[in-house]
Design a protein around this motif. Structure first.
Motif, PDB file in Angstrom:
ATOM      1  N   VAL A  17       0.835  -1.200   0.000  1.00 55.81           N
ATOM      2  CA  VAL A  17       0.000   0.000   0.000  1.00 55.81           C
ATOM      3  C   VAL A  17       0.875   1.259   0.000  1.00 55.81           C
ATOM      4  O   VAL A  17       0.619   2.222  -0.732  1.00 55.81           O
ATOM      5  CB  VAL A  17      -0.936   0.005   1.227  1.00 55.81           C
ATOM      6  N   ALA A  18       1.935   1.246   0.819  1.00 53.71           N
ATOM      7  CA  ALA A  18       2.819   2.418   0.913  1.00 53.71           C
ATOM      8  C   ALA A  18       3.518   2.691  -0.412  1.00 53.71           C
ATOM      9  O   ALA A  18       3.588   3.841  -0.867  1.00 53.71           O
ATOM     10  CB  ALA A  18       3.846   2.191   2.017  1.00 53.71           C
ATOM     11  N   SER A  19       4.058   1.639  -1.047  1.00 51.58           N
ATOM     12  CA  SER A  19       4.763   1.851  -2.321  1.00 51.58           C
ATOM     13  C   SER A  19       3.800   2.302  -3.409  1.00 51.58           C
ATOM     14  O   SER A  19       4.134   3.153  -4.247  1.00 51.58           O
ATOM     15  CB  SER A  19       5.497   0.575  -2.743  1.00 51.58           C
ATOM     16  N   ARG A  20       2.575   1.760  -3.408  1.00 52.34           N
ATOM     17  CA  ARG A  20       1.559   2.181  -4.379  1.00 52.34           C
ATOM     18  C   ARG A  20       1.194   3.654  -4.172  1.00 52.34           C
ATOM     19  O   ARG A  20       1.000   4.408  -5.128  1.00 52.34           O
ATOM     20  CB  ARG A  20       0.308   1.324  -4.238  1.00 52.34           C
ATOM     21  N   THR A  21       1.081   4.056  -2.917  1.00 53.85           N
ATOM     22  CA  THR A  21       0.749   5.446  -2.616  1.00 53.85           C
ATOM     23  C   THR A  21       1.823   6.387  -3.150  1.00 53.85           C
ATOM     24  O   THR A  21       1.528   7.441  -3.732  1.00 53.85           O
ATOM     25  CB  THR A  21       0.578   5.634  -1.099  1.00 53.85           C
ATOM     26  N   LEU A  22       3.091   5.999  -2.997  1.00 54.84           N
ATOM     27  CA  LEU A  22       4.185   6.820  -3.521  1.00 54.84           C
ATOM     28  C   LEU A  22       4.158   6.864  -5.045  1.00 54.84           C
ATOM     29  O   LEU A  22       4.483   7.895  -5.650  1.00 54.84           O
ATOM     30  CB  LEU A  22       5.526   6.293  -3.019  1.00 54.84           C
ATOM     31  N   ASP A  23       3.771   5.765  -5.680  1.00 51.83           N
ATOM     32  CA  ASP A  23       3.641   5.766  -7.149  1.00 51.83           C
ATOM     33  C   ASP A  23       2.614   6.801  -7.605  1.00 51.83           C
ATOM     34  O   ASP A  23       2.826   7.518  -8.585  1.00 51.83           O
ATOM     35  CB  ASP A  23       3.215   4.377  -7.642  1.00 51.83           C
ATOM     36  N   VAL A  24       1.501   6.859  -6.881  1.00 51.66           N
ATOM     37  CA  VAL A  24       0.405   7.749  -7.276  1.00 51.66           C
ATOM     38  C   VAL A  24       0.814   9.219  -7.209  1.00 51.66           C
ATOM     39  O   VAL A  24       0.403  10.030  -8.049  1.00 51.66           O
ATOM     40  CB  VAL A  24      -0.832   7.483  -6.388  1.00 51.66           C
ATOM     41  N   VAL A  25       1.638   9.582  -6.209  1.00 50.99           N
ATOM     42  CA  VAL A  25       1.985  11.002  -6.021  1.00 50.99           C
ATOM     43  C   VAL A  25       3.349  11.357  -6.598  1.00 50.99           C
ATOM     44  O   VAL A  25       3.837  12.468  -6.399  1.00 50.99           O
ATOM     45  CB  VAL A  25       1.943  11.383  -4.520  1.00 50.99           C
ATOM     46  N   ALA A  26       3.958  10.440  -7.349  1.00 53.75           N
ATOM     47  CA  ALA A  26       5.312  10.677  -7.862  1.00 53.75           C
ATOM     48  C   ALA A  26       5.396  11.927  -8.731  1.00 53.75           C
ATOM     49  O   ALA A  26       6.426  12.611  -8.753  1.00 53.75           O
ATOM     50  CB  ALA A  26       5.794   9.459  -8.653  1.00 53.75           C
ATOM     51  N   ASP A  27       4.328  12.227  -9.475  1.00 50.05           N
ATOM     52  CA  ASP A  27       4.352  13.403 -10.344  1.00 50.05           C
ATOM     53  C   ASP A  27       3.778  14.640  -9.660  1.00 50.05           C
ATOM     54  O   ASP A  27       3.487  15.643 -10.318  1.00 50.05           O
ATOM     55  CB  ASP A  27       3.572  13.123 -11.634  1.00 50.05           C
ATOM     56  N   ARG A  28       3.626  14.575  -8.334  1.00 51.05           N
ATOM     57  CA  ARG A  28       3.130  15.725  -7.580  1.00 51.05           C
ATOM     58  C   ARG A  28       4.090  16.023  -6.425  1.00 51.05           C
ATOM     59  O   ARG A  28       3.800  15.736  -5.253  1.00 51.05           O
ATOM     60  CB  ARG A  28       1.726  15.456  -7.057  1.00 51.05           C
ATOM     61  N   PRO A  29       5.273  16.575  -6.733  1.00 56.20           N
ATOM     62  CA  PRO A  29       6.305  16.758  -5.700  1.00 56.20           C
ATOM     63  C   PRO A  29       5.894  17.684  -4.567  1.00 56.20           C
ATOM     64  O   PRO A  29       6.506  17.660  -3.500  1.00 56.20           O
ATOM     65  CB  PRO A  29       7.486  17.355  -6.491  1.00 56.20           C
ATOM     66  N   GLU A  30       4.850  18.492  -4.782  1.00 61.49           N
ATOM     67  CA  GLU A  30       4.402  19.369  -3.707  1.00 61.49           C
ATOM     68  C   GLU A  30       3.772  18.585  -2.555  1.00 61.49           C
ATOM     69  O   GLU A  30       3.656  19.094  -1.434  1.00 61.49           O
ATOM     70  CB  GLU A  30       3.406  20.403  -4.249  1.00 61.49           C
ATOM     71  N   ARG A  31       3.366  17.335  -2.818  1.00 58.69           N
ATOM     72  CA  ARG A  31       2.797  16.492  -1.760  1.00 58.69           C
ATOM     73  C   ARG A  31       3.937  15.820  -1.006  1.00 58.69           C
ATOM     74  O   ARG A  31       4.524  14.851  -1.475  1.00 58.69           O
ATOM     75  CB  ARG A  31       1.848  15.448  -2.342  1.00 58.69           C
ATOM     76  N   GLU A  88      -6.057   9.271   1.609  1.00 54.41           N
ATOM     77  CA  GLU A  88      -6.225  10.439   0.748  1.00 54.41           C
ATOM     78  C   GLU A  88      -6.235  10.077  -0.734  1.00 54.41           C
ATOM     79  O   GLU A  88      -6.760  10.830  -1.557  1.00 54.41           O
ATOM     80  CB  GLU A  88      -5.110  11.461   1.011  1.00 54.41           C
ATOM     81  N   VAL A  89      -5.605   8.962  -1.079  1.00 49.51           N
ATOM     82  CA  VAL A  89      -5.493   8.582  -2.491  1.00 49.51           C
ATOM     83  C   VAL A  89      -5.972   7.150  -2.708  1.00 49.51           C
ATOM     84  O   VAL A  89      -5.561   6.484  -3.654  1.00 49.51           O
ATOM     85  CB  VAL A  89      -4.029   8.743  -2.991  1.00 49.51           C
ATOM     86  N   ARG A  90      -6.832   6.672  -1.816  1.00 46.80           N
ATOM     87  CA  ARG A  90      -7.285   5.275  -1.883  1.00 46.80           C
ATOM     88  C   ARG A  90      -7.798   4.929  -3.280  1.00 46.80           C
ATOM     89  O   ARG A  90      -7.440   3.887  -3.837  1.00 46.80           O
ATOM     90  CB  ARG A  90      -8.378   5.029  -0.844  1.00 46.80           C
ATOM     91  N   SER A  91      -8.654   5.755  -3.861  1.00 47.20           N
ATOM     92  CA  SER A  91      -9.256   5.438  -5.163  1.00 47.20           C
ATOM     93  C   SER A  91      -8.193   5.281  -6.237  1.00 47.20           C
ATOM     94  O   SER A  91      -8.239   4.348  -7.048  1.00 47.20           O
ATOM     95  CB  SER A  91     -10.253   6.532  -5.563  1.00 47.20           C
ATOM     96  N   SER A  92      -7.203   6.189  -6.244  1.00 44.79           N
ATOM     97  CA  SER A  92      -6.149   6.118  -7.255  1.00 44.79           C
ATOM     98  C   SER A  92      -5.308   4.857  -7.090  1.00 44.79           C
ATOM     99  O   SER A  92      -4.916   4.218  -8.071  1.00 44.79           O
ATOM    100  CB  SER A  92      -5.253   7.358  -7.167  1.00 44.79           C
ATOM    101  N   VAL A  93      -5.035   4.478  -5.836  1.00 39.05           N
ATOM    102  CA  VAL A  93      -4.242   3.277  -5.582  1.00 39.05           C
ATOM    103  C   VAL A  93      -4.998   2.024  -6.038  1.00 39.05           C
ATOM    104  O   VAL A  93      -4.435   1.144  -6.696  1.00 39.05           O
ATOM    105  CB  VAL A  93      -3.873   3.182  -4.085  1.00 39.05           C
ATOM    106  N   VAL A  94      -6.282   1.948  -5.681  1.00 37.10           N
ATOM    107  CA  VAL A  94      -7.083   0.785  -6.074  1.00 37.10           C
ATOM    108  C   VAL A  94      -7.189   0.690  -7.589  1.00 37.10           C
ATOM    109  O   VAL A  94      -7.100  -0.402  -8.178  1.00 37.10           O
ATOM    110  CB  VAL A  94      -8.482   0.855  -5.432  1.00 37.10           C
ATOM    111  N   LEU A  95      -7.365   1.830  -8.257  1.00 41.98           N
ATOM    112  CA  LEU A  95      -7.434   1.819  -9.720  1.00 41.98           C
ATOM    113  C   LEU A  95      -6.141   1.311 -10.342  1.00 41.98           C
ATOM    114  O   LEU A  95      -6.172   0.576 -11.330  1.00 41.98           O
ATOM    115  CB  LEU A  95      -7.757   3.223 -10.239  1.00 41.98           C
ATOM    116  N   ARG A  96      -5.010   1.701  -9.765  1.00 39.74           N
ATOM    117  CA  ARG A  96      -3.724   1.203 -10.294  1.00 39.74           C
ATOM    118  C   ARG A  96      -3.641  -0.309 -10.178  1.00 39.74           C
ATOM    119  O   ARG A  96      -3.159  -0.987 -11.085  1.00 39.74           O
ATOM    120  CB  ARG A  96      -2.558   1.860  -9.567  1.00 39.74           C
ATOM    121  N   ASP A  97      -4.099  -0.845  -9.066  1.00 41.62           N
ATOM    122  CA  ASP A  97      -4.113  -2.302  -8.917  1.00 41.62           C
ATOM    123  C   ASP A  97      -5.036  -2.939  -9.952  1.00 41.62           C
ATOM    124  O   ASP A  97      -4.715  -3.989 -10.538  1.00 41.62           O
ATOM    125  CB  ASP A  97      -4.576  -2.688  -7.509  1.00 41.62           C
TER     126      ASP A  97
END
Length: 497
Positions: free
Chosen positions: A386-400, A407-416
């Motif tokens: 879950v942690a590594s997936r979360t970092l994948d989701v925000v990789a292109d948002r360095p301000e986070r 906060e990003v559950r939907s994006s992580v689940v969609l990636r899976d």
């Protein structure tokens, strides 16, 4: 000159913060270094030497290579200009002069076998110096020096006497006893020792290194050319906890290293072995709830291994101050921190502070993910993913800087979901293969806007009528019926995947 020597890699690890990075290593880091010298126009280079190149004298590096040097070290642009050399090139902290860096390297190389077991302490001392802004030494319970950081011009007379004499002068130790400092140290305090010009001593902080009630040594931080960081006491508490492990291991002559511990700890993340048994071996309670945090360094890939080591040192100090039984585990290009459940500051608040410290000291973007809390150690592997997936989701948002999974559950689940679809090609609408790139972008924008042509056209920077024409053309080419909810859903998933 050392009779045995160290590999370039081992010497770099011992020097740690004094070396800012590895510029080149065309033949690897396995070469043996037996001494360290500063290059000059008239001198010869001893075999198997680390040669320190003064500023503006990069031509001397070629001669050093011809004479059998094992590696060279230089600062800034000089180091970058030596990338084509056939030797490992170390980039040195520019605040450290060539003579001082060579002396620091020799002190590591010339340590006797007992002292060489304290290599991890040199790295820890440099990390504490980096985090506090002070000048650090680590001593045993008798006042003998075990390790120390590179020092700047701010080092006082007491520091120089201590390093040159391999121990704290007895006169200062006597004053320590008179002032009652020792009692406070062994009570667990970080003690401030006031400036004493008559003793050649600037202001200092000191903390005791203990194993239970057993006194193992002390860590000293001298105030140098700048004030100490506000969190210096917290840093010292964490460093003392880590130092106790290093000192006990060195004193016992154990061959197990921090790297061995890291390799065992990776088993907690992967679940490939008996998680409960590994936890007990590493001193953790397998039944305790544990929060899982992951850290990613968003710097150049070539520099990542070196920066990851530095980040692991800093994180270990901060984690040990936060929780005595915290575990810091480098794995798969990330850093994972396991924090047994505690009251007080939340893991998210602590993680935010840590990310700021890492960004400030590494000069590279760092992002963190707080995956949640596992009810016991055996549930850690699922949260690691879950942690590594979360970092994948925000990789292109360095301000986070810090992101919680929720906060990003939907994006992580969609990636899976998309990964599953990629492994099963039939679970997609293959009619969309007939579309070109512009048509795919247009259909995606239309679907994402829930059919709002005006909003989708604005996102694409085209006229709404242009988008209407494209959508009609897409439906004609593919037979897609956008009035059918199932077809719309499958089309959206196919385009996203």
């Amino acid at each position: 000159m050392s009779k045995t020597g160290l590999t370039v890699k081992a010497l770099m690890e011992a020097l740690d913060g004094a070396v800012h990075g590895l510029v080149a290593a065309p033949r690897g880091l396995g070469g043996l270094v037996r001494t360290a010298v500063v290059a000059d126009e008239d001198g010869t280079v001893p075999p198997a030497a680390l040669v320190v190149i003064p500023s503006g004298a990069t031509a001397l590096a070629v001669r050093a290579e011809r004479q059998g040097a094992s590696a060279v070290a230089a600062t800034g642009d000089d180091a970058d200009g030596l990338r084509d050399l056939g030797l490992p090139v170390l980039s040195v902290d520019p605040s450290i002069g060539p003579d001082e860096f060579a002396a620091l390297a020799r002190s590591v190389l010339e340590a006797d076998p007992t002292e060489s077991r304290h290599g991890d302490l040199f790295s820890l001392a440099q990390t504490v110096a980096t985090l506090t802004g002070g000048i650090v030494s680590v001593e045993d319970a008798a006042g003998q020096v075990l390790a120390y950081s590179a020092s700047s011009e701010g080092a006082d007379a007491l520091r120089r006497q201590t390093i040159l004499g391999r121990g704290c002068p007895e006169s200062f130790l006597a004053h320590m006893r008179e002032w009652g400092v020792n009692e406070r140290i062994w009570a667990g305090e970080v003690v401030e020792v006031a400036e004493r010009p008559d003793l050649g001593a600037a202001r200092r902080l000191v903390v005791g290194i203990r194993a239970g009630e057993r006194a193992l040594g002390t860590i000293w931080v001298q105030v140098g050319d700048r004030p100490l960081a506000p969190a210096s006491a917290q840093v010292l508490h964490g460093a003392a906890r880590l130092a106790s492990v290093h000192v006990m291991r060195a004193n016992s002559g154990a061959r197990s290293t921090g790297r061995d511990t890291e390799e065992l700890a990776v088993g907690l993340l992967t679940g490939a072995f008996d998680t409960d048994a590994l936890a007990r071996h590493l001193g953790a309670d397998p039944s305790t709830p544990v929060s899982v945090v992951a850290l990613a360094l968003r710097g150049p890939e070539a520099d990542l291994p070196w920066r990851l080591d530095q980040a692991a040192e800093i994180t270990s100090v901060y984690a040990a101050a936060y929780r005595r039984d915290a575990l810091v585990i480098p794995a798969c290009g990330l850093l994972y921190v396991l924090l047994p459940a505690t009251t007080g500051r939340s893991p998210a608040a602590w993680t935010g502070e840590l990310v700021q410290v890492l960004r400030d000291n590494l000069g590279t973007p760092v992002q963190a993910a707080v995956a949640g809390t596992a009810p016991r150690m055996r549930a850690v592997p699922s949260l690691k993913k879950v942690a590594s997936r979360t970092l994948d989701v925000v990789a292109d948002r360095p301000e986070r800087r810090v992101t919680a999974f929720e906060e990003v559950r939907s994006s992580v689940v969609l990636r899976d979901l998309f990964d599953t679809l990629a492994d099963t090609p039939r679970l997609r609408d293959d009619r969309l293969d007939a579309l070109d790139g512009e048509q795919r972008r247009s259909l995606s924008a239309f679907l994402d806007a829930f059919g709002d042509v005006t909003a989708a056209a604005g996102r694409l920077h085209v006229h709404p009528n242009t988008l209407r024409h494209r959508v009609r053309r897409i439906c004609s080419l593919t037979g897609l019926d956008l009035d059918d909810a199932d077809q719309r859903l499958l089309a959206a998933i196919t385009l996203r995947a």
